[in-house]
Structure formats: structure tokens, C-alpha cells
Design a protein around this motif. Structure first.
Motif, short mmCIF file in Angstrom:
data_model
loop_
_atom_site.label_atom_id
_atom_site.label_comp_id
_atom_site.label_asym_id
_atom_site.label_seq_id
_atom_site.Cartn_x
_atom_site.Cartn_y
_atom_site.Cartn_z
N ALA A 102 32.32 41.25 44.15
CA ALA A 102 32.42 40.95 42.72
C ALA A 102 33.39 41.94 42.09
N LEU A 103 34.34 41.39 41.37
CA LEU A 103 35.44 42.22 40.85
C LEU A 103 35.94 41.60 39.57
N ARG A 104 35.98 42.37 38.50
CA ARG A 104 36.55 41.86 37.25
C ARG A 104 38.05 41.65 37.44
N ASP A 105 38.58 40.63 36.79
CA ASP A 105 40.00 40.32 36.98
C ASP A 105 40.90 41.48 36.55
N VAL A 106 40.41 42.34 35.65
CA VAL A 106 41.22 43.48 35.21
C VAL A 106 41.43 44.48 36.34
N LEU A 107 40.57 44.44 37.37
CA LEU A 107 40.68 45.39 38.48
C LEU A 107 41.38 44.80 39.71
N GLN A 132 34.21 36.62 40.20
CA GLN A 132 33.82 37.21 38.93
C GLN A 132 32.42 36.73 38.62
N VAL A 133 31.46 37.64 38.64
CA VAL A 133 30.05 37.33 38.46
C VAL A 133 29.57 37.92 37.15
N GLY A 134 28.80 37.14 36.39
CA GLY A 134 28.24 37.66 35.15
C GLY A 134 27.40 38.89 35.42
N ARG A 135 27.51 39.89 34.55
CA ARG A 135 26.81 41.14 34.79
C ARG A 135 25.30 40.97 34.81
N ARG A 136 24.79 39.95 34.16
CA ARG A 136 23.35 39.69 34.18
C ARG A 136 22.89 39.18 35.54
N GLU A 137 23.80 38.55 36.28
CA GLU A 137 23.44 38.00 37.58
C GLU A 137 23.80 38.93 38.74
N LEU A 138 24.45 40.04 38.42
CA LEU A 138 24.98 40.91 39.47
C LEU A 138 23.87 41.45 40.37
N GLU A 139 22.79 41.93 39.79
CA GLU A 139 21.73 42.53 40.59
C GLU A 139 21.07 41.51 41.51
N SER A 140 20.77 40.32 41.00
CA SER A 140 20.11 39.31 41.82
C SER A 140 21.02 38.82 42.94
N ILE A 151 32.44 45.95 42.16
CA ILE A 151 33.18 47.04 41.54
C ILE A 151 33.23 46.77 40.05
N ASP A 152 32.75 47.73 39.25
CA ASP A 152 32.69 47.51 37.80
C ASP A 152 32.53 48.86 37.10
N ILE A 153 32.47 48.81 35.80
CA ILE A 153 32.18 50.02 35.02
C ILE A 153 30.71 50.38 35.19
N LEU A 154 30.28 51.48 34.58
CA LEU A 154 28.88 51.90 34.68
C LEU A 154 27.98 50.88 34.02
N LEU A 155 27.00 50.38 34.79
CA LEU A 155 26.10 49.33 34.31
C LEU A 155 24.65 49.78 34.41
N PRO A 156 23.78 49.31 33.50
CA PRO A 156 22.36 49.68 33.55
C PRO A 156 21.59 48.80 34.54
#
Length: 302
Positions: A102-107, A132-140, A151-156
Motif C-alpha cells: 500500500a503506497l500513496r501516489d505521492v510516494l 492505494q488503500v483507504g487508511r480506515r481499511e489499512l489495518e484489516s 508506506i505512509d505517514i504516522l497513523l493511529p
């Protein structure tokens, strides 16, 4: 009911139908006949006393019960897969595995070239799919194994998701080479006199730089809002507009345009980039290899 009385293959079928939204596509994915998939679904329906999926046109729509169990089912299947793979030695030189990242297009522009160069050299048959995966679905998705890493910014995220800092980035400002108001330096007053491009996939809303300006009671004028930094860089090269963006990407995207790259004239928090993976692959040889490739590629790109 004891697990020994349940055919675990039924849950593989369940996950395939859920992912594909179709018995036909699930049968193709699993290389089984449609009657075999339908038979397995009927057994699951009896097991749960629920239809699990209801046909709406050509799509099999999951019931509320199916939605409630898909994440634990995927996590369990991933656990079995990791256990089986752990018994085998991962050999990058001969593996034909395809990893999902998973990688944001900006990266993508700054991460993929050095990463793929390493993978192509050390693992000639290994593939890489970026999503590109929604941040809400990333953990699952990490838990289910539909993603190998992100790869992303700091996420909770929960403690089940591991992370390590890959790189830090700074904010810069781009203006065209012969800009009439900017000659190699840019202070805050000069920045605010310019008209700006804001790059975002969202329809509206401020950028990080706008939040920092607002702390001082300041506001810039955004003349153009667009979706991609490449288009924004090109617009900068042909106008008097200014673009604020991450430095790492700016040095990649701006190579063919030759715009001036100047420090952002206000103290900004660094843009930290993290690598994420699930705890269930902490010691998985293939995952360890992939994470190592990503870390070394990022170091080489600095």
C-alpha cells in the motif's frame, strides 16, 4: 461446535466470494466449478443459519453477519498461511511470489524506482503490486494478508500493526526559473504575495501549510487546485504560480521542469514516512526480506 467438525476449506470459499462479489469469479479464482462453489456456500449457510450473501443483479452482496465475520476469517486464514510458509525457506532468487504494497501516489515516484531496482537484481521472478488503500481499511488488510506492507505517514493504528521510521522529509516551495518576483530566496512576505497551487485528491479543505499559516493568522491565495504533483509542477513552469510540496518528491518530479526549489519560509513539522506491517508476519522470512528491501531502497534514495 468444535473446529474438528468444520471443513476449513469452506472459509476459503467464503473469502473468495466476499472478495470477488461473484460465484463465477470466485470459481475462476479458486479453479473450481461453479457448482462446487455453490455447494460450499450452501454448507456455510447451514453452518451459520444465515444466507451470508444475497444476489442483487450480478453481484453477491454480503449480509450483516458476513460483514461481521470477514475480518476474523481473513486473519485466521492469514495465520494458517504464515504458519505454512514459515515451515519453508524463502529464497528470493527463485521465488515467484508477488507482494502487495500500500503506497500513496505521492510516494510512488520516489519509492518505487530504487525499490524495484533492488528487487529486479536480487529476485528476478518476484513481483510487486502497489495499491492505494483507504487508511480506515489499512489495518484489516494487513491483518488479512491482502497487503504485505504499507508506506505512509504516522497513523493511529493498534499494537497489532508494527511500524518503523523510513525517512523524514521537509516542505519546499517551487516557482519557475525566471519568476519575476522570486530570485533564489523567498521570505514569508514574498510567499504570501504569490498565487498558489494546492495539490490534493480531496475536493476541498486546507493543506498542512495552510494550518501552519493559520496559526499566525495568515492566509495564502490558492488560484489552482489539482490532483497530481506532476501536473502542478508543469503548471508552475509555465505560470507565476507557486507550489508547496514535499522535498523528496519535488526533486524527482521537477527534474524535467527545472523550477526553483526553495525552503518553505515558515517552520514546519517534518514529514515522517513509516513502514507498516502486521505482527503476524514479524518473523515471516518473506516479509522480513521485503521490509529489508524497502529500508535499503529508501536509504539509497536519500
Amino acid at each position: 461446535m468444535h473446529i474438528s467438525k468444520v471443513d476449513l476449506n469452506l472459509f476459503i470459499v467464503f473469502e473468495a466470494i466476499y472478495a470477488e462479489g461473484s460465484i463465477t469469479r470466485a470459481s475462476l479464482k479458486m479453479n473450481l466449478t461453479q457448482p462446487a462453489i455453490s455447494h460450499a456456500l450452501n454448507r456455510l449457510r447451514q453452518l451459520f443459519d444465515d444466507p451470508l450473501f444475497e444476489r442483487q443483479g450480478h453481484v453477491m452482496v454480503p449480509t450483516p453477519l458476513a460483514r461481521s465475520i470477514i475480518d476474523p476469517v481473513r486473519q485466521s486464514l492469514r495465520g494458517f498461511e504464515v504458519t505454512l510458509n514459515g515451515a519453508e525457506r524463502f529464497d528470493a532468487a527463485t521465488s515467484e511470489r508477488a507482494f502487495s504494497l500500500a503506497l500513496r501516489d505521492v510516494l510512488e515516484a520516489s519509492v518505487l524506482p530504487p525499490l524495484m531496482a533492488r528487487v529486479a537484481q536480487d529476485a528476478p521472478s518476484v513481483g510487486l503490486n502497489t495499491l492505494q488503500v483507504g487508511r480506515r481499511e489499512l489495518e484489516s488488510e494487513l491483518a488479512a494478508g491482502t497487503l504485505d506492507a504499507a508506506i505512509d505517514i504516522l497513523l493511529p493504528l493498534s499494537n497489532d500493526i508494527r511500524r518503523t521510521l523510513l525517512a523524514t522529509d521537509q516542505t519546499v516551495v517551487l516557482v519557475r526559473r525566471d519568476h519575476p518576483l522570486v530570485h533564489g530566496t523567498l521570505d514569508l512576505d514574498g510567499y504570501l504575495k504569490l498565487e498558489h497551487i494546492q495539490t490534493s485528491s480531496r475536493r476541498r479543505g486546507p493543506g498542512l501549510e495552510d494550518f501552519e499559516l493559520s496559526r499566525l493568522g495568515l492566509q495564502r491565495r490558492v488560484r489552482l487546485r489539482c490532483q497530481h504533483y506532476f501536473a502542478a509542477c508543469r503548471a508552475v513552469s509555465q505560470t507565476d504560480l507557486a507550489l508547496t510540496m514535499p522535498e523528496r518528491l519535488a526533486r524527482v518530479v521537477n527534474q524535467q521542469f527545472g523550477n526553483q526549489i526553495l525552503p518553505f519560509p515558515l517552520q514546519m513539522p517534518s514529514l515522517d514516512i513509516y513502514l507498516y506491517w502486521h505482527a503476524n508476519v514479524d518473523n515471516d522470512a518473506a516479509s522480513v526480506w521485503l521490509r529489508d528491501q524497502i529500508k535499503q531502497a529508501m536509504q539509497a534514495a536519500d
